[in-house]
Design an enzyme around this catalytic site. Structure first.
Site, PDB file in Angstrom:
ATOM      1  N   GLY A 110       5.158   3.898  11.478  1.00  0.00           N
ATOM      2  CA  GLY A 110       4.482   5.187  11.550  1.00  0.00           C
ATOM      3  C   GLY A 110       4.047   5.516  12.962  1.00  0.00           C
ATOM      4  O   GLY A 110       4.733   5.191  13.934  1.00  0.00           O
ATOM      5  N   SER A 111       2.887   6.127  13.077  1.00  0.00           N
ATOM      6  CA  SER A 111       2.416   6.628  14.365  1.00  0.00           C
ATOM      7  C   SER A 111       1.852   5.514  15.239  1.00  0.00           C
ATOM      8  O   SER A 111       1.451   4.452  14.752  1.00  0.00           O
ATOM      9  CB  SER A 111       1.322   7.681  14.141  1.00  0.00           C
ATOM     10  OG  SER A 111       0.150   7.066  13.615  1.00  0.00           O
ATOM     11  N   GLY A 128      -1.876   4.972  14.241  1.00  0.00           N
ATOM     12  CA  GLY A 128      -2.031   4.185  13.024  1.00  0.00           C
ATOM     13  C   GLY A 128      -1.675   2.729  13.220  1.00  0.00           C
ATOM     14  O   GLY A 128      -2.374   1.829  12.751  1.00  0.00           O
ATOM     15  N   GLY A 129      -0.576   2.483  13.921  1.00  0.00           N
ATOM     16  CA  GLY A 129      -0.141   1.111  14.154  1.00  0.00           C
ATOM     17  C   GLY A 129      -1.140   0.319  14.967  1.00  0.00           C
ATOM     18  O   GLY A 129      -1.463  -0.829  14.641  1.00  0.00           O
ATOM     19  N   CYS A 140      12.639   7.865  13.480  1.00  0.00           N
ATOM     20  CA  CYS A 140      12.010   7.188  14.615  1.00  0.00           C
ATOM     21  C   CYS A 140      12.980   7.031  15.776  1.00  0.00           C
ATOM     22  O   CYS A 140      12.564   6.731  16.895  1.00  0.00           O
ATOM     23  CB  CYS A 140      11.461   5.832  14.188  1.00  0.00           C
ATOM     24  SG  CYS A 140      12.625   4.833  13.255  1.00  0.00           S
ATOM     25  N   GLU A 188       6.092  11.206  22.361  1.00  0.00           N
ATOM     26  CA  GLU A 188       6.963  11.600  21.257  1.00  0.00           C
ATOM     27  C   GLU A 188       6.466  12.879  20.589  1.00  0.00           C
ATOM     28  O   GLU A 188       5.273  13.040  20.328  1.00  0.00           O
ATOM     29  CB  GLU A 188       7.036  10.482  20.218  1.00  0.00           C
ATOM     30  CG  GLU A 188       7.927  10.801  19.026  1.00  0.00           C
ATOM     31  CD  GLU A 188       7.904   9.722  17.964  1.00  0.00           C
ATOM     32  OE1 GLU A 188       8.858   9.660  17.172  1.00  0.00           O
ATOM     33  OE2 GLU A 188       6.925   8.940  17.928  1.00  0.00           O
ATOM     34  N   GLU A 198       6.006  -0.756  13.873  1.00  0.00           N
ATOM     35  CA  GLU A 198       7.036   0.062  14.526  1.00  0.00           C
ATOM     36  C   GLU A 198       6.434   1.439  14.685  1.00  0.00           C
ATOM     37  O   GLU A 198       6.133   2.098  13.691  1.00  0.00           O
ATOM     38  CB  GLU A 198       8.317   0.075  13.679  1.00  0.00           C
ATOM     39  CG  GLU A 198       9.503   0.710  14.385  1.00  0.00           C
ATOM     40  CD  GLU A 198       9.714   2.144  13.986  1.00  0.00           C
ATOM     41  OE1 GLU A 198       9.176   3.026  14.693  1.00  0.00           O
ATOM     42  OE2 GLU A 198      10.411   2.386  12.994  1.00  0.00           O
ATOM     43  N   LYS A 213       0.878  -1.168   0.000  1.00  0.00           N
ATOM     44  CA  LYS A 213       0.000   0.000   0.000  1.00  0.00           C
ATOM     45  C   LYS A 213       0.916   1.219   0.000  1.00  0.00           C
ATOM     46  O   LYS A 213       1.595   1.513   0.982  1.00  0.00           O
ATOM     47  CB  LYS A 213      -0.891  -0.022   1.239  1.00  0.00           C
ATOM     48  CG  LYS A 213      -1.535   1.305   1.640  1.00  0.00           C
ATOM     49  CD  LYS A 213      -2.463   1.875   0.603  1.00  0.00           C
ATOM     50  CE  LYS A 213      -3.202   3.089   1.190  1.00  0.00           C
ATOM     51  NZ  LYS A 213      -2.282   4.219   1.529  1.00  0.00           N
TER      52      LYS A 213
END
Length: 526
Positions: free
Chosen positions: A239-240, A243-244, A300, A393, A263, A182
Site C-alpha cells: 500500500g502507501s 501506511g507501510g 504499483c 508517486e 511494499e 486483516k
C-alpha cells in the site's frame, strides 16, 4: 458471505458493530453487513495460530503441498460468484479479475510445487571430522525454519492476488507459518468468499484449524493491535508509504521487534534513449500509454515518470502519446479515497513550477462516480531536479515526461531519485554499451531492470523480484512476488552433533525426502 469473522477456521459473530462495502462506481453500499473484530477476537486468533504452528511447522511437505492445491481448487470453484462480487467492490473489469483469479490460484499451485520439491529449505550439512588437526570438527547441519504466526494486510489494488489468499498468504503457508489476515475494508464480500474457501480446504486437508483467521475492521485499531501482539512474528503490507512506515514503526516499538515486509510503491521511471526514440517514436508512445492507463493506473509498477532527451523523435513520441491519452476513457477507481487522493496529488504536481499539461482524458463517463482522468504532463530536467514534489508517486493514470538536455542529465536524474520497484530502459542495441554509467546507476536504484518493455505486468515465477531499495520497500533483500517470497517468513537454524534419528527429515543421512542439499560444499541429492 455472511459477514462473520473467521477465527481459527470457524465463523464467529462479534459484538463490535458492523459495516458494509461500497460500490465505487455507483457510490452505493453493497449487500452484506460485516462484523467488526475486537481485541478479544484477535487474541483468540493468535492464540490458535501459535498452537497450530507447533504442529503445522512439522507437517510433511507433500501434505502441505496438497493443502495449498486444495485452497486453489476451492477458490477456483467459486467462479463467477467471486468474480462478480470483486467487480462490484473494486470497479475493476471482469476480464481483469478473471486474469487475477488465475494468478491467485496459479501462485498457490506454484508454491505447492516449491514445497513438494523441497530444496527451498537450503539444507546444508558439514559432517564431523574427528581426526582433523589441530582440532576436530563437529557435525553441523543447517536449514531454514518458519518464524511463526504471520499477519497479512489485504491490498486495495489486487482484491484477489494480494489479498486473503494472495501471494503473502500463499508464501507464508508454504513456509509453515499460520496466517491471520486483516481484510481490506473495500473488499469485504470478496474476502469473505475467499476466506470460506480456505476454511473448506483446511477441513478437507486435515491441517490444524488455527493456521487461518480472517478479521474485519473499517479503521486501524485491529491492524495496529495485531502488529503489536506478542504472538505475531512477521507482518506483510502492500500500500502507501505512510501506511507501510506506520506498521514498521509499530513493529520496532514492540518489546520484541519483528520484521515487517512493506511494499510501498514507486514512480517506476522509464528512460527513453535517443536512438531508440528516433527509430520507434510511435511504437514507444503506444507502449507507454497502455502501461500508464492500465487498470486506471492503479498498479504499483505504473510508469509515473518518462525521461527522454530533446530530439525530433521525441516530438513525434509526445504527439502520439498525447493523442492516445486524450482518447483514453475514464475508469472507475478502486475506492473514493484513492480517487480523491489521485485528483489532489495530480493537481498539486501540475501546479509545480515549469510543469505543463500535455493531454488528459477527453472521454468522461458522467453516469459513474470516482472516474479517473488520465493525464500526461511535461517538465524540464533542470526544473525536475529542483522539485522533491515531482519525484513523489501519483497513484493513478498520471505520468510526467521529463526532458533532459543529454544522457548525462539523465544520469543526474537517476542519481537523484529514491529507490524504485522497477526502472525501464528503451534503448537501441549499440546504446547499451554506449552509456554504461547510466545502466550502473539504474541498477543501484531498483529491484527490477526492464529492457524495451513496460513495468506493468509482474510475472509470478522463481526469478521475479518485486521489491526495491527504500522507499519502494522497507527491505530490498526480499520479494513479495514469486517463489522467493517464501524467504520472508523463515530463519536459519543449525543442529550440532545431534542424534541422527532426532534430526529433521531434510537433514537426515540417506536424504529421505530426496531433495538437493549442500553436503561438504557439494550440491547433491545423494
Amino acid at each position: 458471505m455472511n459477514g462473520k469473522n473467521i477465527i481459527c477456521s470457524y465463523e464467529r459473530e462479534t459484538a463490535n458493530g458492523s459495516f458494509s462495502a461500497l460500490n465505487p462506481a455507483t457510490g452505493k453500499p453493497l449487500e452484506g453487513s460485516f462484523f467488526k473484530a475486537g481485541t478479544a477476537d484477535a487474541d483468540e486468533a493468535l492464540k490458535g495460530a501459535e498452537l497450530a504452528y507447533q504442529t503445522y511447522k512439522h507437517l510433511h511437505k507433500d501434505l502441505k503441498a496438497a493443502f495449498l492445491r486444495c485452497i486453489a481448487d476451492e477458490i477456483a470453484a467459486l467462479g463467477d460468484t467471486l468474480i462478480n462480487r470483486a467487480a462490484e467492490e473494486s470497479g475493476l473489469p471482469i476480464g481483469r479479475l478473471q486474469g487475477e483469479l488465475g494468478r491467485t490460484t496459479g501462485q498457490l499451485r506454484l508454491f505447492a510445487q516449491l514445497v513438494e520439491e523441497g530444496s527451498w529449505v537450503e539444507a546444508i550439512i558439514d559432517t564431523a571430522m574427528p581426526d582433523r588437526q589441530p582440532l576436530p570438527r563437529a557435525d553441523i547441519r543447517r536449514m531454514l525454519v518458519p518464524l511463526g504466526p504471520v499477519v497479512v494486510f489485504g491490498a486495495s489494488n489486487f482484491p484477489l492476488a494480494f489479498s486473503v489468499a494472495g501471494g503473502d498468504t500463499a508464501s507464508a503457508l508454504a513456509s509453515g507459518c499460520p496466517v491471520i489476515v486483516k481484510a481490506h475494508p473495500a473488499h469485504l464480500g470478496t474476502s469473505s468468499l475467499v476466506g470460506s474457501a480456505i476454511v473448506k480446504a483446511i477441513h478437507k486437508s486435515g491441517v490444524p484449524e488455527g493456521v487461518f483467521s480472517l478479521l474485519y475492521d473499517d479503521g486501524y485499531d485491529i491492524g495496529s493491535y495485531l502488529v503489536k501482539h506478542p504472538k505475531t512474528k512477521a507482518v506483510t503490507f502492500t500500500g502507501s508509504f505512510k501506511g507501510g512506515m506506520e506498521l514498521v514503526k509499530l513493529a520496532q516499538q514492540r518489546q520484541q521487534p519483528i520484521p515487517v515486509f512493506a511494499e510501498m510503491g514507486s514512480i517506476n521511471p522509464v528512460f527513453l534513449l535517443p536512438q531508440a526514440t528516433a527509430e520507434n517514436p510511435e511504437e514507444l508512445a503506444k507502449k507507454c500509454a497502455a502501461s500508464i492507463t492500465l487498470g486506471a493506473g492503479q498498479f504499483c509498477t505504473n510508469p509515473g515518470l518518462l525521461i527522454a532527451v530533446q530530439s525530433e523523435g521525441l516530438e513525434q513520441f509526445k504527439q502520439t502519446l498525447s493523442g492516445l491519452i486524450s482518447e483514453t476513457p475514464t475508469a472507475t477507481m478502486l475506492t473514493p479515497g484513492i480517487f480523491s487522493n489521485y485528483e489532489n496529488r495530480a493537481q498539486e504536481a501540475l501546479k509545480e513550477e515549469g510543469v505543463v499539461l500535455l493531454a488528459e482524458s477527453g472521454k468522461n463517463n458522467a453516469d459513474l462516480q470516482h472516474q479517473s482522468v488520465a493525464k500526461i504532463a511535461q517538465v524540464s530536467a533542470a526544473q525536475f531536479l529542483t522539485s522533491s514534489r515531482l519525484q513523489e508517486e501519483v497513484f493513478g493514470p498520471y505520468s510526467l515526461l521529463v526532458i533532459a538536455d543529454d544522457v548525462s542529465q539523465m544520469e543526474e536524474i537517476i542519481a537523484a531519485l529514491e529507490g524504485q520497484l522497477t526502472v525501464t530502459l528503451f534503448a537501441a542495441q549499440n546504446e547499451l554499451t554506449q552509456y554504461p554509467e547510466l545502466i550502473s546507476k539504474i541498477a543501484d536504484k531498483t529491484g527490477r531492470m526492464i529492457m524495451n518493455g513496460v513495468p506493468t505486468g509482474v510475472e509470478v515465477c522463481g526469478a521475479m523480484q518485486h521489491g526495491g531499495p527504500f522507499p519502494a520497500t522497507n527491505d530490498s533483500r526480499f520479494s513479495s512476488v514469486g517463489t522467493t517470497a517464501i524467504y520472508r517468513f523463515v530463519r536459519p537454524l543449525a543442529w550440532q552433533d545431534w542424534d541422527p534419528e532426532l534430526l529433521p527429515e531434510e537433514l537426515k543421512d540417506g536424504n529421505p525426502l530426496g531433495i538437493y542439499r549442500l553436503i561438504n560444499q557439494t550440491r547433491t541429492r545423494a
